[in-house]
Design an enzyme around this catalytic site. Structure first.
Site, PDB file in Angstrom:
ATOM      1  N   ARG A  53       0.932  -1.153  -0.154  1.00  0.00           N
ATOM      2  CA  ARG A  53       0.098   0.099  -0.040  1.00  0.00           C
ATOM      3  C   ARG A  53       0.922   1.310   0.057  1.00  0.00           C
ATOM      4  O   ARG A  53       1.938   1.306   0.072  1.00  0.00           O
ATOM      5  CB  ARG A  53      -1.107  -0.132   1.159  1.00  0.00           C
ATOM      6  CG  ARG A  53      -0.666  -0.926   2.198  1.00  0.00           C
ATOM      7  CD  ARG A  53       0.190  -0.391   3.150  1.00  0.00           C
ATOM      8  NE  ARG A  53       0.199   1.164   3.665  1.00  0.00           N
ATOM      9  CZ  ARG A  53       1.022   2.024   3.709  1.00  0.00           C
ATOM     10  NH1 ARG A  53       2.174   1.516   3.649  1.00  0.00           N
ATOM     11  NH2 ARG A  53       0.733   3.246   3.786  1.00  0.00           N
ATOM     12  N   GLY A  54       0.150   2.376  -0.175  1.00  0.00           N
ATOM     13  CA  GLY A  54       0.838   3.704  -0.224  1.00  0.00           C
ATOM     14  C   GLY A  54       1.122   3.871  -1.810  1.00  0.00           C
ATOM     15  O   GLY A  54       1.456   3.058  -2.628  1.00  0.00           O
ATOM     16  N   ALA A  55       0.699   5.067  -2.149  1.00  0.00           N
ATOM     17  CA  ALA A  55       0.842   5.566  -3.505  1.00  0.00           C
ATOM     18  C   ALA A  55       1.957   4.975  -4.596  1.00  0.00           C
ATOM     19  O   ALA A  55       1.550   4.252  -5.382  1.00  0.00           O
ATOM     20  CB  ALA A  55       0.454   6.916  -3.655  1.00  0.00           C
ATOM     21  N   GLN A 201      -2.293   2.522  10.216  1.00  0.00           N
ATOM     22  CA  GLN A 201      -0.941   2.726   9.435  1.00  0.00           C
ATOM     23  C   GLN A 201      -0.045   3.467  10.229  1.00  0.00           C
ATOM     24  O   GLN A 201       1.307   3.091   9.877  1.00  0.00           O
ATOM     25  CB  GLN A 201      -1.192   3.203   8.173  1.00  0.00           C
ATOM     26  CG  GLN A 201      -1.936   2.018   7.203  1.00  0.00           C
ATOM     27  CD  GLN A 201      -3.250   2.681   6.973  1.00  0.00           C
ATOM     28  OE1 GLN A 201      -3.891   3.166   8.096  1.00  0.00           O
ATOM     29  NE2 GLN A 201      -4.132   2.573   5.703  1.00  0.00           N
ATOM     30  N   ASP A 242      -1.794  10.685  -1.705  1.00  0.00           N
ATOM     31  CA  ASP A 242      -2.124   9.522  -2.636  1.00  0.00           C
ATOM     32  C   ASP A 242      -2.401  10.266  -4.068  1.00  0.00           C
ATOM     33  O   ASP A 242      -2.561   9.714  -5.069  1.00  0.00           O
ATOM     34  CB  ASP A 242      -3.586   8.711  -2.158  1.00  0.00           C
ATOM     35  CG  ASP A 242      -3.091   8.226  -0.934  1.00  0.00           C
ATOM     36  OD1 ASP A 242      -3.253   8.993   0.208  1.00  0.00           O
ATOM     37  OD2 ASP A 242      -2.634   7.081  -0.886  1.00  0.00           O
ATOM     38  N   ASN A 252      -5.469  12.792   0.598  1.00  0.00           N
ATOM     39  CA  ASN A 252      -4.446  11.822   1.394  1.00  0.00           C
ATOM     40  C   ASN A 252      -5.454  11.071   2.455  1.00  0.00           C
ATOM     41  O   ASN A 252      -6.537  11.411   2.563  1.00  0.00           O
ATOM     42  CB  ASN A 252      -3.459  12.805   2.280  1.00  0.00           C
ATOM     43  CG  ASN A 252      -2.224  11.604   2.841  1.00  0.00           C
ATOM     44  OD1 ASN A 252      -1.980  10.874   2.068  1.00  0.00           O
ATOM     45  ND2 ASN A 252      -1.969  11.929   4.165  1.00  0.00           N
ATOM     46  N   LYS A 253      -4.921  10.305   3.164  1.00  0.00           N
ATOM     47  CA  LYS A 253      -5.701   9.345   4.085  1.00  0.00           C
ATOM     48  C   LYS A 253      -6.522  10.473   4.870  1.00  0.00           C
ATOM     49  O   LYS A 253      -6.232  11.404   5.389  1.00  0.00           O
ATOM     50  CB  LYS A 253      -4.230   8.782   5.050  1.00  0.00           C
ATOM     51  CG  LYS A 253      -5.061   8.066   6.348  1.00  0.00           C
ATOM     52  CD  LYS A 253      -5.798   6.951   5.752  1.00  0.00           C
ATOM     53  CE  LYS A 253      -5.106   5.961   4.600  1.00  0.00           C
ATOM     54  NZ  LYS A 253      -6.127   5.106   3.945  1.00  0.00           N
TER      55      LYS A 253
HETATM   56  O1  MRU Z   1      -4.642   3.253   2.379  1.00  0.00           O
HETATM   57  P1  MRU Z   1      -3.264   3.407   2.353  1.00  0.00           P
HETATM   58  O2  MRU Z   1      -2.491   2.884   3.469  1.00  0.00           O
HETATM   59  O3  MRU Z   1      -2.897   2.750   1.026  1.00  0.00           O
HETATM   60  O4  MRU Z   1      -2.971   4.649   2.427  1.00  0.00           O
HETATM   61  C1  MRU Z   1      -2.213   5.364   1.440  1.00  0.00           C
HETATM   62  C2  MRU Z   1      -1.279   5.937   2.530  1.00  0.00           C
HETATM   63  O5  MRU Z   1      -0.275   5.344   2.649  1.00  0.00           O
HETATM   64  C3  MRU Z   1      -1.427   7.641   2.702  1.00  0.00           C
HETATM   65  O6  MRU Z   1      -2.185   8.195   2.446  1.00  0.00           O
HETATM   66  C4  MRU Z   1      -0.010   8.005   2.524  1.00  0.00           C
HETATM   67  O7  MRU Z   1      -0.002   9.091   3.308  1.00  0.00           O
HETATM   68  C5  MRU Z   1       0.267   8.767   1.164  1.00  0.00           C
HETATM   69  S1  MRU Z   1       1.157   7.406   0.146  1.00  0.00           S
HETATM   70  C6  MRU Z   1       2.769   7.982   0.455  1.00  0.00           C
END
Ligand code: MRU
Length: 358
Positions: A53-55, A201, A242, A252-253
């Site tokens: 996970r993570g963009a 996370q 993201d 973002n999250k």
């Molecule tokens: O739901 P996730 O864990 O895939 O969330 C994405 C992220 O990890 C965050 O939003 C993050 O801050 C951005 S990606 C570097």
């Protein structure tokens, strides 16, 4: 970065075994397991179930997913079908679409006998480039931390949300890269880690990876940031993203927006760290960003380790209660102090982003 003293990246291709290796992030922090992805379906599943996970890491996995598709069937129709399925696997983070398009552009004019080698080289390049970009984000963000430290002459307290660390990228991380660089330079830093419900996370990944790099950090409940800012305990906030629109609006999250509002009210600078692969140049209206609505079990159930060391998942809500689980929100550009990119630091505006990237 390190886990138990050993250097890792989050994803790599094993030439001998012809598989993609990932760190299964659904098992962290209680178990460290390296998993093999053998087919494009495995890659799609890893993205969907958030083993990765993570963009930026989702983008890297999608690129390697196409390599795996070619290993299965050296056929353009299969690559096209797999690409569509990869893009659908998670909608919000734009790096996924970006990486799949980049792979397809590269492969469009290639002879079928060369598809695999060209795809493998391009997937590796996407990942290597991400490492370089994240390193540069770190070097650019380091200047901000240094400036605060030079004024304060004391530990710099940084608040972050979710995990935008190296585990969300290929290495270094976005939001954490300036922190790692500051630490390596000997600047004392302490990180307030938002737990980041519902999947935690922040607690499970950010705090874990900071611990492994021996960076002082404290997990806080998601609602604690406001009072810490009022008490002068936060020098800066830094988050990942993201998808950031060319307008400077930052997706973002979930919970990032509320943190930005609290930062604004308390004159705490609010930074967003991102590689250019996370910029969406097409959508201008943030309400058009597809926001994932996820399984209610993420809210109603929590996983942990029991007294016998066994990992267990338990229900924490009343059985009959309804839940709603939106995974991301958008922080309007006006609440973003600056964007930290691989090419430099800029205002969260179309004009400034274009100056850097177009
Ligand atoms: O739901 P996730 O864990 O895939 O969330 C994405 C992220 O990890 C965050 O939003 C993050 O801050 C951005 S990606 C570097």
């Amino acid at each position: 970065m390190k886990i138990e003293g050993k250097e890792y990246c989050t994803i790599w291709f094993d030439k001998d075994q012809q598989v993609v290796k990932i760190i299964d992030q659904t098992k962290l922090p209680h178990q460290f397991i390296i998993k093999d992805l053998k087919t494009v379906k495995d890659a799609i599943n890893a993205i969907k179930t958030m083993e990765v996970r993570g963009a930026p890491l989702i983008g890297g996995t999608a690129a390697y997913g196409i390599v795996l598709a070619i290993l299965e069937k050296n056929d353009l129709d299969f690559i096209k079908k797999s690409s569509e399925e990869l893009i659908k696997s998670r909608p919000t983070a734009i790096n996924l679409k970006w990486a799949v398009h980049r792979m397809n552009n590269k492969l469009s004019m290639i002879n079928s006998k060369d598809l695999f080698n060209v795809a493998l080289k391009e997937a590796k390049e996407i990942c290597d480039e991400d490492v370089k970009f994240c390193e540069n984000i770190g070097l650019n963000g380091l200047k901000i931390i240094e400036e605060i430290y030079n004024k304060k002459k004391d530990t710099v307290n940084i608040l972050t949300h979710c995990n935008a660390g190296w585990l969300a990228t290929i290495n270094w991380g976005t939001a954490t890269s300036p922190i790692y660089h500051a630490h390596k330079k000997g600047i004392p830093v302490h990180v307030w880690v938002d737990e980041t419900r519902p999947r935690n996370q922040g607690a499970n990944l950010t705090s874990y990876e900071l611990n492994e790099e021996e960076i002082s950090n404290t997990i806080i409940a998601d609602n604690t940031g406001g009072i810490l800012m009022q008490r002068g305990k936060v020098d800066m906030c830094i988050v990942g993203t993201d998808r950031t629109l060319s307008t400077g609006d930052v997706c973002n999250k979930i919970g990032t927006y509320l943190k930005a509002l609290a930062a604004h009210d308390n004159n705490v600078p609010f930074y967003v760290a991102l590689p250019s692969s996370t910029i969406d140049w097409d959508i201008k209206d943030f309400k058009k960003i597809p926001i994932e609505e996820r399984n209610s079990e993420e809210l109603s159930h929590v996983e942990g380790v029991d007294e016998n060391g066994n990992v267990k998942k338990v229900l924490i809500y009343p059985k009959k209660s309804k839940t709603m689980n939106l995974a991301f929100d958008v922080t309007p550009a006006k609440y973003v102090t600056r964007l930290i990119t691989e090419k430099g630091i800029c205002e969260a505006s179309e004009e400034s982003l274009k100056k850097l990237f177009k």
